[in-house]
Design an enzyme around this catalytic site. Structure first.
Site, PDB file in Angstrom:
ATOM      1  N   ASN A   1       0.851  -1.192   0.000  1.00 27.93           N
ATOM      2  CA  ASN A   1       0.000   0.000   0.000  1.00 27.93           C
ATOM      3  C   ASN A   1       0.892   1.249   0.000  1.00 27.93           C
ATOM      4  OD1 ASN A   1      -1.441   2.255   1.028  1.00 27.93           O
ATOM      5  ND2 ASN A   1      -3.099   0.887   1.619  1.00 27.93           N
TER       6      ASN A   1
ATOM      7  N   HIS B   1       0.905   6.337   1.650  1.00 26.88           N
ATOM      8  CA  HIS B   1       1.600   7.349   2.448  1.00 26.88           C
ATOM      9  C   HIS B   1       2.771   8.008   1.732  1.00 26.88           C
ATOM     10  CE1 HIS B   1      -1.291   6.859   5.443  1.00 26.88           C
ATOM     11  NE2 HIS B   1      -1.053   5.563   5.555  1.00 26.88           N
TER      12      HIS B   1
ATOM     13  N   HIS C   1      -5.636   3.497  -1.715  1.00 28.54           N
ATOM     14  CA  HIS C   1      -6.971   3.836  -1.213  1.00 28.54           C
ATOM     15  C   HIS C   1      -7.346   5.232  -1.712  1.00 28.54           C
ATOM     16  CE1 HIS C   1      -9.646   4.024   2.690  1.00 28.54           C
ATOM     17  NE2 HIS C   1     -10.320   4.348   1.602  1.00 28.54           N
TER      18      HIS C   1
ATOM     19  N   ARG D   1      -9.555   7.902  -1.164  1.00 28.53           N
ATOM     20  CA  ARG D   1     -10.511   8.343  -0.148  1.00 28.53           C
ATOM     21  C   ARG D   1     -11.394   9.457  -0.686  1.00 28.53           C
ATOM     22  NH1 ARG D   1     -10.301   7.592   5.289  1.00 28.53           N
ATOM     23  NH2 ARG D   1      -8.874   5.991   5.972  1.00 28.53           N
TER      24      ARG D   1
ATOM     25  N   GLU E   1      -8.595   0.317  -2.938  1.00 30.52           N
ATOM     26  CA  GLU E   1      -9.444   0.356  -1.742  1.00 30.52           C
ATOM     27  C   GLU E   1     -10.387   1.540  -1.898  1.00 30.52           C
ATOM     28  OE1 GLU E   1      -7.018   0.701   1.703  1.00 30.52           O
ATOM     29  OE2 GLU E   1      -6.086  -1.224   1.400  1.00 30.52           O
TER      30      GLU E   1
ATOM     31  N   THR F   1      -8.282   3.402   8.361  1.00 34.60           N
ATOM     32  CA  THR F   1      -9.509   2.610   8.354  1.00 34.60           C
ATOM     33  C   THR F   1      -9.620   1.887   9.691  1.00 34.60           C
ATOM     34  OG1 THR F   1      -9.139   2.322   5.997  1.00 34.60           O
ATOM     35  CG2 THR F   1     -10.826   0.949   7.000  1.00 34.60           C
TER      36      THR F   1
ATOM     37  N   GLU G   1     -11.088  -9.481   3.149  1.00 36.70           N
ATOM     38  CA  GLU G   1      -9.797  -9.149   3.753  1.00 36.70           C
ATOM     39  C   GLU G   1     -10.049  -9.009   5.248  1.00 36.70           C
ATOM     40  OE1 GLU G   1      -7.205  -6.329   1.872  1.00 36.70           O
ATOM     41  OE2 GLU G   1      -6.404  -5.655   3.797  1.00 36.70           O
TER      42      GLU G   1
ATOM     43  N   HIS H   1      -3.619  -4.657   7.798  1.00 35.88           N
ATOM     44  CA  HIS H   1      -3.741  -3.499   8.683  1.00 35.88           C
ATOM     45  C   HIS H   1      -2.837  -3.655   9.910  1.00 35.88           C
ATOM     46  CE1 HIS H   1      -5.867   0.322   9.181  1.00 35.88           C
ATOM     47  NE2 HIS H   1      -5.420   0.199  10.420  1.00 35.88           N
TER      48      HIS H   1
HETATM   49  N1  PXP Z   1      -5.861  -3.248   4.065  1.00 38.90           N
HETATM   50  C1  PXP Z   1      -6.829  -2.305   4.117  1.00 38.90           C
HETATM   51  C2  PXP Z   1      -8.191  -2.671   3.643  1.00 38.90           C
HETATM   52  C3  PXP Z   1      -6.552  -1.011   4.578  1.00 38.90           C
HETATM   53  O1  PXP Z   1      -7.536  -0.089   4.630  1.00 38.90           O
HETATM   54  C4  PXP Z   1      -5.235  -0.693   4.966  1.00 38.90           C
HETATM   55  C5  PXP Z   1      -4.919   0.698   5.420  1.00 38.90           C
HETATM   56  O2  PXP Z   1      -5.049   1.561   4.347  1.00 38.90           O
HETATM   57  C6  PXP Z   1      -4.254  -1.691   4.871  1.00 38.90           C
HETATM   58  C7  PXP Z   1      -4.601  -2.971   4.443  1.00 38.90           C
HETATM   59  C8  PXP Z   1      -2.834  -1.437   5.220  1.00 38.90           C
HETATM   60  O3  PXP Z   1      -2.718  -1.122   6.556  1.00 38.90           O
HETATM   61  P1  PXP Z   1      -1.349  -0.545   7.107  1.00 38.90           P
HETATM   62  O4  PXP Z   1      -1.112   0.748   6.396  1.00 38.90           O
HETATM   63  O5  PXP Z   1      -1.597  -0.386   8.565  1.00 38.90           O
HETATM   64  O6  PXP Z   1      -0.287  -1.564   6.795  1.00 38.90           O
END
Ligand code: PXP
Length: 242
Positions: A6, A9, A42, A44, A69, A100, A150, A188
């Protein structure tokens, strides 16, 4: 087991100053070189990190399947149908949240979610629902005809002394979903220190990891950050199979 990286950031950092740096697409391409199997981003409602143009560029140029996402809204469904990512993960979204914070309540929003799943899957997009490892939510997910769920690993990651119980909930949830024929992903709050027990859960075939790895990349570089996670995850998997 697939690793989804992901890159939200990277966009957070870019948006802090405006302009184009650092570039999420470049991060995605580097993650690919380090062993990422898919890129997760994601979009948003408030566009606080990833923007529409990022999604389009990632879809066209990152060279890996794109997992979008998104919240269950008409606006996002339209965008997904236009961009056609490989997969969509439907997540709950509240404007005020930092990330999330919980899973989707598939029971409470069943009709809306089912319609969204149908529209996306009819267009050839694989859909996962981001849920807590609760049997009732898994049953409701199955009824939407989604391909995957997920499992939200946030409670496990934050559980402290209660981590064994939370891990057990993930194991039971994953086994139950697999029994119903649903593909299981998880994500997550995962880090080098807590990923192995989750990666060892057999029905889980995909992990999506972002925040920790983007932070780590600041110190060791994107390649080293992602490569180490892939190695830890696959080692845990191998040990579990032995
Ligand atoms: N999976 C989903 C559905 C998420 O919303 C997120 C956070 O954006 C992640 C995975 C990744 O989480 P993290 O950034 O804490 O690794």
């Amino acid at each position: 087991m697939r690793l989804g990286i992901n890159i939200d950031h990277v966009a957070t950092l870019r948006n802090a100053r405006g302009g184009n740096n650092p570039d999420p697409l470049r991060a995605a391409i580097m993650a690919k070189g380090a062993g990422a199997d898919l890129i997760t981003a994601h979009l948003r409602e408030d566009r606080r990190h990833i923007r529409d143009a990022d999604m389009e560029k990632l879809r066209a140029e990152c060279g890996l399947p794109l997992n979008m996402e998104m919240a269950v809204t008409d606006e996002m469904t339209k965008i997904a149908l236009r961009i056609k990512p490989h997969a969509v993960c439907l997540v709950p979204e509240r404007r005020q949240e930092i990330t999330t914070e919980g899973g989707l309540d598939v029971i409470a929003h069943f009709e809306k979610i089912k319609t969204c799943v149908g529209e996306l899957q009819n267009a050839g997009i694989e859909v996962a629902l981001f849920i807590s490892p609760d049997e009732a939510q898994i049953d409701a997910s199955k009824k939407t005809a989604c391909k995957a769920i997920e499992l939200h690993t946030g409670s496990y990651a934050d559980a402290g002394a209660k981590q064994p119980q939370e891990l057990n909930r993930l194991r039971i949830g994953a086994d139950y979903a697999a029994l119903l024929g649903i593909e299981v992903h998880a994500g997550h709050g995962l880090t080098y220190d807590n990923v192995s027990p989750v990666a060892a859960i057999k029905p889980i075939v995909e992990l999506n990891i972002g925040h920790f790895l983007m932070g780590e990349a600041m110190f060791v570089g994107m390649h080293a950050s992602v490569h180490k996670m892939k190695t830890i995850m696959l080692d845990a998997r191998k040990k579990a199979a032995a």
